[in-house]
Design an enzyme around this catalytic site. Structure first.
Site, PDB file in Angstrom:
ATOM      1  N   ASP A  95     -43.413-104.059  49.901  1.00  0.00           N
ATOM      2  CA  ASP A  95     -43.279-105.019  48.800  1.00  0.00           C
ATOM      3  C   ASP A  95     -43.563-106.432  49.332  1.00  0.00           C
ATOM      4  O   ASP A  95     -42.984-106.849  50.341  1.00  0.00           O
ATOM      5  CB  ASP A  95     -41.823-104.910  48.290  1.00  0.00           C
ATOM      6  CG  ASP A  95     -41.594-105.636  46.992  1.00  0.00           C
ATOM      7  OD1 ASP A  95     -42.565-105.812  46.226  1.00  0.00           O
ATOM      8  OD2 ASP A  95     -40.424-106.009  46.728  1.00  0.00           O
ATOM      9  N   HIS A  96     -44.420-107.155  48.663  1.00  0.00           N
ATOM     10  CA  HIS A  96     -44.731-108.552  49.027  1.00  0.00           C
ATOM     11  C   HIS A  96     -45.157-108.733  50.486  1.00  0.00           C
ATOM     12  O   HIS A  96     -44.625-109.608  51.186  1.00  0.00           O
ATOM     13  CB  HIS A  96     -43.547-109.477  48.714  1.00  0.00           C
ATOM     14  CG  HIS A  96     -43.260-109.581  47.261  1.00  0.00           C
ATOM     15  ND1 HIS A  96     -44.038-110.320  46.390  1.00  0.00           N
ATOM     16  CD2 HIS A  96     -42.298-109.008  46.499  1.00  0.00           C
ATOM     17  CE1 HIS A  96     -43.562-110.194  45.168  1.00  0.00           C
ATOM     18  NE2 HIS A  96     -42.512-109.396  45.195  1.00  0.00           N
ATOM     19  N   ASP A 117     -49.541-109.960  48.965  1.00  0.00           N
ATOM     20  CA  ASP A 117     -49.229-110.983  47.973  1.00  0.00           C
ATOM     21  C   ASP A 117     -49.857-112.311  48.393  1.00  0.00           C
ATOM     22  O   ASP A 117     -49.269-113.096  49.129  1.00  0.00           O
ATOM     23  CB  ASP A 117     -47.707-111.110  47.845  1.00  0.00           C
ATOM     24  CG  ASP A 117     -47.313-112.141  46.804  1.00  0.00           C
ATOM     25  OD1 ASP A 117     -48.233-112.788  46.238  1.00  0.00           O
ATOM     26  OD2 ASP A 117     -46.113-112.312  46.548  1.00  0.00           O
ATOM     27  N   ASP A 272     -35.075-104.490  41.816  1.00  0.00           N
ATOM     28  CA  ASP A 272     -34.246-104.659  42.999  1.00  0.00           C
ATOM     29  C   ASP A 272     -32.873-105.219  42.599  1.00  0.00           C
ATOM     30  O   ASP A 272     -31.826-104.653  42.920  1.00  0.00           O
ATOM     31  CB  ASP A 272     -34.949-105.603  43.990  1.00  0.00           C
ATOM     32  CG  ASP A 272     -34.211-105.712  45.315  1.00  0.00           C
ATOM     33  OD1 ASP A 272     -33.153-105.077  45.467  1.00  0.00           O
ATOM     34  OD2 ASP A 272     -34.681-106.434  46.203  1.00  0.00           O
ATOM     35  N   SER A 273     -32.885-106.322  41.874  1.00  0.00           N
ATOM     36  CA  SER A 273     -31.625-107.030  41.578  1.00  0.00           C
ATOM     37  C   SER A 273     -30.592-106.150  40.875  1.00  0.00           C
ATOM     38  O   SER A 273     -29.391-106.257  41.167  1.00  0.00           O
ATOM     39  CB  SER A 273     -31.901-108.271  40.726  1.00  0.00           C
ATOM     40  OG  SER A 273     -32.676-109.187  41.456  1.00  0.00           O
TER      41      SER A 273
HETATM   42  P1  13P Z   1     -35.931-108.149  40.448  1.00  0.00           P
HETATM   43  O1  13P Z   1     -35.365-109.284  41.241  1.00  0.00           O
HETATM   44  O2  13P Z   1     -36.036-108.533  38.993  1.00  0.00           O
HETATM   45  O3  13P Z   1     -35.182-106.888  40.622  1.00  0.00           O
HETATM   46  O4  13P Z   1     -37.447-107.910  40.938  1.00  0.00           O
HETATM   47  C1  13P Z   1     -37.697-107.126  42.075  1.00  0.00           C
HETATM   48  C2  13P Z   1     -39.115-107.217  42.521  1.00  0.00           C
HETATM   49  O5  13P Z   1     -39.997-107.700  41.850  1.00  0.00           O
HETATM   50  C3  13P Z   1     -39.429-106.664  43.843  1.00  0.00           C
HETATM   51  O6  13P Z   1     -40.746-106.907  44.210  1.00  0.00           O
HETATM   52  O1  G3H Z   2     -39.225-109.239  45.260  1.00  0.00           O
HETATM   53  C1  G3H Z   2     -38.390-109.270  46.126  1.00  0.00           C
HETATM   54  C2  G3H Z   2     -37.434-108.167  46.342  1.00  0.00           C
HETATM   55  O2  G3H Z   2     -36.352-108.303  45.477  1.00  0.00           O
HETATM   56  C3  G3H Z   2     -37.053-108.075  47.786  1.00  0.00           C
HETATM   57  O3  G3H Z   2     -36.100-109.019  48.120  1.00  0.00           O
HETATM   58  O4  G3H Z   2     -37.035-109.984  50.187  1.00  0.00           O
HETATM   59  O5  G3H Z   2     -34.621-110.229  49.664  1.00  0.00           O
HETATM   60  O6  G3H Z   2     -35.561-108.021  50.340  1.00  0.00           O
HETATM   61  P1  G3H Z   2     -35.816-109.332  49.692  1.00  0.00           P
HETATM   62 ZN    ZN Z   3     -41.544-108.755  43.495  1.00  0.00          ZN
END
Ligand code: 13P
Ligand code: G3H
Ligand code: ZN
Length: 326
Positions: A95-96, A117, A272-273
């Protein structure tokens, strides 16, 4: 060339997105940082017969240790193979990703999908970096997600004060020149638990479905990704506040809007949140109600159970991904 992820038992996202597009649903992409979150995501997705994208951020990788994570990934596949419901397709996704080197390291270590990203970079630089990752990834049949447009909020080391919606006029050129397999766009969602500045009881502004529709018109049938898509479930925010936390005006994307997005070209929804809120709420409750408890299994275990319920509900009632695996 040999793809390590195939030996581990993961799949890339290509087939998942094709089916999601045809079936009018979105595949869940749930972030995890520890064993209980991973167990909960797998259990919920196997029990609800949903494909799943296990999502690891750069921060999660640093937190949990890259080598350990790789073995947790292998363990995840073995765990679900032995579950009585039978396996479901699982992708392991970065992710990212913020550099070519990080993406390469993940590809070399068993990830089946990566996000690069470059959304914060100037357009031509974003294309250059994304194409570099795609060229490497595709040699191993690893799929790549790119991003156009900037989401507000904080994600690992990628942070932005204000969002910039995706410009639909750029998407066709970006997809063609980079060769990405999916595209994350900015239509009003943001990362974290404070997505909209609204007072209690006020409605949150709707997502920019007009931008999404224009993107779909310009790149028909191309898989779109929605980041920042937690609903910031109020029952858990209230529980956190009741048991000593302080999360004021935390709001997210209403479930109906996500349901609508999932029926469109949006094939992947990132959450995630909401998982963080569930875990925090249950642990806070137990700490207050049972102040003598000090066995982590006695508070992480119930948090895991509640996470399973929450993820199943997302698959069944929000993303529509439940029941899509025979
Ligand atoms: P949320 O913070 O809305 O859960 O988004 C998570 C996300 O986009 C991870 O890449
Ligand atoms: O988009 C971000 C995700 O919620 C990951 O969060 O970088 O704190 O692990 P993190
Ligand atoms: Zn994200």
């Amino acid at each position: 060339m040999n793809a390590i992820y195939k030996e581990l038992g993961f799949v890339n996202t290509r087939e998942m997105f094709k089916k999601a597009m045809e079936g009018g649903y979105a595949v869940p992409a749930y972030n995890f940082n520890n064993m209980e979150q991973l167990q909960a995501i797998l259990t919920a997705c196997v029990q609800s017969r949903s494909p799943v994208i296990l999502q690891i951020s750069k921060g999660a990788r640093n937190y949990a240790n890259a080598d350990l994570l790789r073995w947790m990934g292998r363990g995840a596949i073995e765990m679900i193979r032995k579950m009585k419901e039978g396996p479901v397709p699982v992708a392991l996704h970065l992710d990212h990703g913020d550099s070519f080197e990080l993406c390469k390291d993940c590809i070399d270590n068993g990830f089946s999908s990566v996000m690069i990203d470059g959304s914060h970079l100037p357009y031509e630089k974003n294309i250059e970096l994304t194409k570099q990752v795609v060229d490497y990834a595709h040699q191993f049949d690893v799929t790549v997600e790119g991003e156009l447009g900037v989401l507000a909020g904080i994600e690992d080391e990628v942070s932005a004060e204000h969002s910039h919606y995706t410009d639909p006029a750029q998407v066709e050129d970006f997809v063609k020149r980079t060769g990405v397999d999916s595209l994350a766009i900015s239509i009003g969602t943001s990362h974290g638990a404070y997505k909209f500045k609204v007072k209690p009881g006020e409605e949150v502004p709707p997502l920019r479905f007009d931008i999404l529709e224009e993107v779909e018109r310009r790149i028909p049938g191309f898989p779109i990704v929605l980041h920042g898509a937690s609903s910031v479930l109020q029952e858990y925010v209230e529980m956190i506040n009741k048991y000593g936390g302080k999360m004021e005006n935390a709001v997210g994307v209403p479930a109906e809007q996500l349901r609508k997005a999932a029926k469109s070209a949006v094939c992947k929804i990132n959450i995630d949140s909401d998982g963080r809120l569930v875990m925090t709420a249950i642990i806070r409750k137990i700490f207050v109600e049972k102040p003598t408890e000090f066995d982590p299994r006695k508070y992480l275990g119930p948090a895991r159970e509640e996470l399973i319920k929450m993820y199943k509900n997302k698959n069944e009632n929000v993303l529509g991904s439940a029941g899509r695996i025979a």
